[in-house]
Design a protein around this motif. Sequence first.
Motif, short mmCIF file in Angstrom:
data_model
loop_
_atom_site.label_atom_id
_atom_site.label_comp_id
_atom_site.label_asym_id
_atom_site.label_seq_id
_atom_site.Cartn_x
_atom_site.Cartn_y
_atom_site.Cartn_z
N PHE A 15 35.55 46.58 40.02
CA PHE A 15 36.85 46.62 39.35
C PHE A 15 37.35 45.25 38.91
N PHE A 16 36.79 44.18 39.44
CA PHE A 16 37.27 42.84 39.11
C PHE A 16 36.32 42.10 38.16
N ARG A 17 35.23 42.74 37.77
CA ARG A 17 34.19 42.09 36.97
C ARG A 17 34.70 41.61 35.61
N ASN A 18 35.45 42.40 34.89
CA ASN A 18 35.93 42.05 33.55
C ASN A 18 37.44 41.94 33.46
N THR A 19 38.08 41.61 34.56
CA THR A 19 39.53 41.51 34.59
C THR A 19 39.98 40.18 33.98
N LEU A 20 41.00 40.24 33.18
CA LEU A 20 41.57 39.04 32.58
C LEU A 20 42.90 38.71 33.25
N MET A 49 45.22 44.97 43.29
CA MET A 49 43.81 44.94 43.69
C MET A 49 43.48 46.12 44.62
N ALA A 50 44.40 46.46 45.51
CA ALA A 50 44.17 47.58 46.43
C ALA A 50 44.06 48.90 45.66
N MET A 51 44.94 49.08 44.66
CA MET A 51 44.86 50.31 43.85
C MET A 51 43.55 50.37 43.07
N ALA A 52 43.15 49.24 42.50
CA ALA A 52 41.90 49.20 41.73
C ALA A 52 40.70 49.48 42.63
N LEU A 53 40.70 48.92 43.84
CA LEU A 53 39.59 49.17 44.78
C LEU A 53 39.55 50.63 45.18
#
Length: 127
Positions: A15-20, A49-53
Amino acid sequence: RYEQRQDFAVVIQPFFRNTLLPLDSTSKPDMSFFAADCSHFSVRGYAEMAMALWNNMLEPVGEKQTYNNFTHDRSKLRCPNPEKPFLFTRRNSGFGNSDVNLENTESSVPYWAVIVTAVAGVLVGSL
């Protein structure tokens, strides 16, 4: 190492790979997502971040979201699917023992954008 295990799995959550960097209404970095040191997340940032994970864990392997849209919107938090109420692994995503290489997926963000964002973050943090 763990592909043959029935009782344990390791799954990359991208989820954090292409985050801007999140921006505010004036197109400047939204500092409400960051702590006072500008390099760690604030409570709001950790909540995002918790919601995205959580959402990533509920997505099948190969279909996981590779970005986080910093919106602070609780409605984007997903619930488990009633037909598949579990956290997805390669095995229960239908890959079984197949040799799928998820690490070689091509990034949609050019490498220079990451460098520019990092430098901008350092400059904003130093101000």
